[in-house]
Motif scaffolding. Structure first.
Motif, PDB file in Angstrom:
ATOM      1  N   LYS A   1      42.128  35.123  42.761  1.00 38.57           N
ATOM      2  CA  LYS A   1      41.165  34.034  42.518  1.00 38.57           C
ATOM      3  C   LYS A   1      41.841  32.705  42.218  1.00 38.57           C
ATOM      4  CE  LYS A   1      37.429  35.085  42.563  1.00 38.57           C
ATOM      5  NZ  LYS A   1      36.474  35.358  43.654  1.00 38.57           N
ATOM      6  N   ASN A   2      43.168  32.677  42.271  1.00 36.12           N
ATOM      7  CA  ASN A   2      43.935  31.461  41.966  1.00 36.12           C
ATOM      8  C   ASN A   2      43.640  30.976  40.550  1.00 36.12           C
ATOM      9  OD1 ASN A   2      45.887  29.571  42.584  1.00 36.12           O
ATOM     10  ND2 ASN A   2      44.431  28.110  43.467  1.00 36.12           N
ATOM     11  N   ALA A   3      43.567  31.913  39.634  1.00 34.94           N
ATOM     12  CA  ALA A   3      43.396  31.599  38.222  1.00 34.94           C
ATOM     13  C   ALA A   3      44.764  31.601  37.538  1.00 34.94           C
ATOM     14  CB  ALA A   3      42.463  32.612  37.561  1.00 34.94           C
ATOM     15  N   LYS A   4      44.797  31.177  36.286  1.00 36.47           N
ATOM     16  CA  LYS A   4      46.053  31.063  35.548  1.00 36.47           C
ATOM     17  C   LYS A   4      46.082  32.078  34.414  1.00 36.47           C
ATOM     18  CE  LYS A   4      48.895  27.726  32.974  1.00 36.47           C
ATOM     19  NZ  LYS A   4      48.981  26.327  32.466  1.00 36.47           N
ATOM     20  N   VAL A   5      47.253  32.685  34.194  1.00 37.95           N
ATOM     21  CA  VAL A   5      47.436  33.639  33.113  1.00 37.95           C
ATOM     22  C   VAL A   5      48.305  33.009  32.026  1.00 37.95           C
ATOM     23  CG1 VAL A   5      48.394  35.869  32.443  1.00 37.95           C
ATOM     24  CG2 VAL A   5      47.203  35.636  34.626  1.00 37.95           C
ATOM     25  N   LYS A   6      47.871  33.151  30.773  1.00 37.04           N
ATOM     26  CA  LYS A   6      48.655  32.738  29.622  1.00 37.04           C
ATOM     27  C   LYS A   6      48.937  33.969  28.754  1.00 37.04           C
ATOM     28  CE  LYS A   6      46.682  28.062  29.204  1.00 37.04           C
ATOM     29  NZ  LYS A   6      45.908  27.158  28.293  1.00 37.04           N
TER      30      LYS A   6
ATOM     31  N   LEU B   1      36.341  40.003  39.595  1.00 33.72           N
ATOM     32  CA  LEU B   1      36.330  39.661  41.012  1.00 33.72           C
ATOM     33  C   LEU B   1      35.136  38.791  41.386  1.00 33.72           C
ATOM     34  CD1 LEU B   1      37.905  40.222  43.664  1.00 33.72           C
ATOM     35  CD2 LEU B   1      36.377  42.147  44.048  1.00 33.72           C
ATOM     36  N   TRP B   2      34.025  38.954  40.651  1.00 36.31           N
ATOM     37  CA  TRP B   2      32.786  38.257  40.988  1.00 36.31           C
ATOM     38  C   TRP B   2      32.536  37.021  40.137  1.00 36.31           C
ATOM     39  CZ3 TRP B   2      29.921  40.090  45.105  1.00 36.31           C
ATOM     40  CH2 TRP B   2      30.289  41.354  45.589  1.00 36.31           C
ATOM     41  N   ASN B   3      33.308  36.841  39.091  1.00 33.47           N
ATOM     42  CA  ASN B   3      33.017  35.739  38.164  1.00 33.47           C
ATOM     43  C   ASN B   3      34.147  34.748  37.992  1.00 33.47           C
ATOM     44  OD1 ASN B   3      30.251  36.302  36.720  1.00 33.47           O
ATOM     45  ND2 ASN B   3      31.275  38.294  36.856  1.00 33.47           N
TER      46      ASN B   3
ATOM     47  N   ASN C   1      40.344  48.615  35.039  1.00 30.20           N
ATOM     48  CA  ASN C   1      40.178  48.130  36.407  1.00 30.20           C
ATOM     49  C   ASN C   1      38.706  47.949  36.769  1.00 30.20           C
ATOM     50  OD1 ASN C   1      42.720  47.953  38.396  1.00 30.20           O
ATOM     51  ND2 ASN C   1      43.175  49.413  36.768  1.00 30.20           N
ATOM     52  N   ILE C   2      37.835  48.791  36.222  1.00 36.61           N
ATOM     53  CA  ILE C   2      36.400  48.623  36.460  1.00 36.61           C
ATOM     54  C   ILE C   2      35.947  47.238  36.007  1.00 36.61           C
ATOM     55  CG2 ILE C   2      34.100  49.380  35.707  1.00 36.61           C
ATOM     56  CD1 ILE C   2      35.197  52.238  35.651  1.00 36.61           C
ATOM     57  N   VAL C   3      36.442  46.800  34.858  1.00 35.34           N
ATOM     58  CA  VAL C   3      36.067  45.476  34.351  1.00 35.34           C
ATOM     59  C   VAL C   3      36.685  44.376  35.209  1.00 35.34           C
ATOM     60  CG1 VAL C   3      36.045  43.947  32.357  1.00 35.34           C
ATOM     61  CG2 VAL C   3      35.902  46.416  32.021  1.00 35.34           C
ATOM     62  N   ALA C   4      37.964  44.530  35.549  1.00 35.35           N
ATOM     63  CA  ALA C   4      38.643  43.494  36.334  1.00 35.35           C
ATOM     64  C   ALA C   4      37.984  43.298  37.690  1.00 35.35           C
ATOM     65  CB  ALA C   4      40.119  43.847  36.498  1.00 35.35           C
ATOM     66  N   TYR C   5      37.655  44.409  38.360  1.00 39.62           N
ATOM     67  CA  TYR C   5      37.043  44.304  39.680  1.00 39.62           C
ATOM     68  C   TYR C   5      35.535  44.072  39.599  1.00 39.62           C
ATOM     69  CZ  TYR C   5      41.303  45.632  42.149  1.00 39.62           C
ATOM     70  OH  TYR C   5      42.562  45.637  42.674  1.00 39.62           O
ATOM     71  N   GLY C   6      34.889  44.736  38.640  1.00 40.54           N
ATOM     72  CA  GLY C   6      33.437  44.638  38.571  1.00 40.54           C
ATOM     73  C   GLY C   6      32.947  43.332  37.979  1.00 40.54           C
ATOM     74  N   TRP C   7      33.720  42.766  37.048  1.00 43.08           N
ATOM     75  CA  TRP C   7      33.357  41.474  36.465  1.00 43.08           C
ATOM     76  C   TRP C   7      34.262  40.363  36.985  1.00 43.08           C
ATOM     77  CZ3 TRP C   7      35.123  37.269  33.903  1.00 43.08           C
ATOM     78  CH2 TRP C   7      34.171  36.432  33.320  1.00 43.08           C
TER      79      TRP C   7
END
Length: 421
Positions: free
Chosen positions: A136-141, A106-108, A98-104
Motif C-alpha cells: 500500500k506504499n505506507a510507512k513503518v515506524k 489490505l482494504w483500509n 494475518n487475518i487482520v493485516a489482510y482483512g483490515w
C-alpha cells in the motif's frame, strides 16, 4: 491451593527420561505440554462424536457442532469477550495476525499512512504489516526499547500522528518476557483513530486477560502455548470491526449465499473460518481453558513470578551468566533469555539437554530484537504451571557444571538448528 506437584500428575510426558535423566521441560514459550484432560477430550471426540460441523442434521454432526461452538464460548469467557461471536478459531497466532493485516489492512490502508511496530515484535506480528506497507506504499515506524528491555513509551508519543492507522505490539515479549502496557498504547493510538493489534501469544497463557479492560481492537493467541493442541489459534476482535472486514480466506462455510454475480458473507465468526475447521483442536482448546480456569490465572501468574524471582537470584551465584530484559519479576512473564560468556547459545542448549533439561536456543523469531541487543542468539528458559523450584535448583547446578567445563565445550562447534519461536 495451587500445587505444582499435584498438577504434574496430569501430564504424562513429565514422567519421561531424556538422556537418562528425568525430563525438565523449560521450553514452554515454544509450546506447553498437554494434560490428560485435554488429551482425553480430543480422544473422546474422535472416538464417539466425530463428524463435520454445520453440515448435517444427523446426531453426530449436531453433537460435533455443539461441542465446537461451546469451545468458542469457553474461550470468550476466558478472556471476558463481549460475545462468543467475536472469537475466531484459526490455526495459530500467525494466521490470526494475518487475518487482520489482510482483512483490515489490505482494504483500509492508503499511500502515506503510517504503521507503528516495536523492535521487540515477534516476526509474526511484524512481517504481515511490513508486507501491507509495501503493498500500500505506507510507512513503518519502530518503537525502540531501553537497554533493560522496556518499550520507550516517549517514542510512541512522538511517533503517533494523524497519519497513524495501525499500532501493533506484543503484550509480552517472547524473548525478554517484558510485559507491556496495552491501555497506555491503545489510548494513544485511539486518540488519532488508529486500530490496535495485540500479539497475546506470550500473555494470554500466563496473565489474567480481561479484554474489556485492555482497550485494544484485536488480540491473537495460540492454543498450543496454553495446554491446548497444536493447529488451533484464536483471533478476538471488536465485533463492529470484524463485521466491517473482508474475509482473509473464502470458500466453504464462509457464506450465506452465492450467485454468479454476488456473495452474502456468513455471520461471525464463521465468515472467517473457511472450510472444515480444526474441530478436535477447538474442543481440545476448550478443555485447556477449563483446566486453566480451574487453576485460576492469578495463581498461574504468581507461580511464574516466584520461579523467575528465584531463578534470577540463583543466577547471581553463577560466574559469567548474562541475562536480558527486566530485572523485576513483576515486569516479566516466566521467560528468561540468557547466555554464558564464551559459549555459543546452541552449545549451552545442547549441553543442558544432556542433563534432560529442554530449553530453546537461537533468535526465537525475533531477529531485530537480538540485533538491537547486539546478540547472535540466546538461550531461553520458559516456565509454566508444572515447573518447580526444585527443577530450577537442578537447572542452576547444570549451568554451574557447564561453566566449569566451558573450555572443553568451546572446542565443540554447535550444530545449527532451527531458530524456533
Amino acid at each position: 491451593m495451587f500445587d505444582p506437584e499435584e498438577i504434574r500428575k496430569d501430564f504424562p510426558i513429565l514422567n519421561r527420561e531424556v538422556n537418562g535423566k528425568k525430563l525438565v521441560y523449560f521450553d514452554n514459550a515454544a509450546t506447553t505440554q498437554k494434560p490428560i484432560q485435554v488429551i482425553n477430550a480430543i480422544r473422546d471426540f474422535y472416538m464417539y462424536h466425530n463428524a463435520n460441523v454445520h453440515r448435517g442434521f444427523h446426531t453426530l454432526s449436531q453433537e460435533a457442532s455443539q461441542m465446537y461452538e461451546e469451545a468458542h464460548e469457553k474461550v470468550a469467557k476466558f478472556i471476558n469477550a463481549y460475545s462468543w461471536r467475536e472469537i475466531i478459531f484459526c490455526s495459530n497466532t500467525t494466521e490470526a495476525l494475518n487475518i487482520v493485516a489482510y482483512g483490515w489492512g489490505l482494504w483500509n490502508l492508503r499511500e502515506g499512512d503510517e504503521i507503528i511496530l516495536t523492535v521487540m515484535d515477534h516476526h509474526s506480528s511484524m512481517l504481515p504489516w511490513r508486507l501491507m506497507a509495501k503493498l500500500k506504499n505506507a510507512k513503518v515506524k519502530y518503537i525502540d526499547i531501553t537497554n533493560d528491555g522496556y518499550l520507550k513509551y516517549e517514542l510512541l508519543e512522538e511517533f503517533i500522528t494523524e497519519k497513524t492507522r495501525v499500532v501493533a505490539f506484543p503484550i509480552a515479549s517472547n524473548v525478554l518476557g517484558t510485559i507491556n502496557d496495552p491501555r497506555r498504547i491503545a489510548r494513544l493510538a485511539h486518540s488519532v483513530g488508529a486500530i490496535v493489534v495485540a500479539d497475546g501469544a506470550q500473555s494470554v497463557p500466563h496473565l489474567p486477560t480481561n479484554i474489556r479492560e485492555l482497550e485494544i481492537d484485536f488480540l491473537a493467541f495460540s492454543g498450543h502455548k496454553m495446554l491446548g493442541p497444536t493447529g488451533i489459534g484464536v483471533l478476538w476482535g471488536r465485533q463492529e470491526l470484524l463485521e466491517s472486514m473482508h474475509p482473509f480466506k473464502v470458500g466453504g462455510d464462509t457464506i450465506k449465499d452465492v450467485t454468479l454475480d454476488d456473495v452474502v458473507w456468513h455471520d461471525l465468526p464463521w465468515r472467517f473460518e473457511a472450510g472444515t475447521p480444526n474441530i478436535a483442536g477447538g474442543i481440545g482448546l476448550g478443555a485447556a481453558v477449563d483446566y486453566l480456569l480451574k487453576i485460576g490465572m492469578e495463581n498461574v501468574r504468581e507461580h511464574e513470578k516466584a520461579l523467575v524471582e528465584y531463578t534470577l537470584k540463583r543466577f547471581g551465584e553463577i560466574e559469567d551468566v548474562e541475562y536480558y530484559g527486566p530485572r523485576n519479576p513483576r515486569d516479566k512473564t516466566g521467560v528468561i533469555a540468557f547466555n554464558i560468556k564464551g559459549l555459543n547459545h546452541h552449545t549451552v542448549g545442547s549441553a543442558l539437554d544432556l542433563f534432560g533439561i529442554a530449553v530453546r536456543t537461537g533468535m526465537h523469531c525475533a531477529h531485530p530484537l537480538h540485533y538491537r541487543l547486539g546478540l547472535k542468539g540466546t538461550v531461553r528458559a520458559s516456565y509454566y504451571i508444572y515447573n518447580t523450584l526444585e527443577e530450577v535448583d537442578y537447572f542452576i547446578e547444570a549451568l554451574e557444571k557447564i561453566v566449569s567445563l566451558r573450555e572443553s565445550l568451546k572446542s565443540k562447534p554447535p550444530t545449527e538448528v532451527c531458530t524456533g519461536t
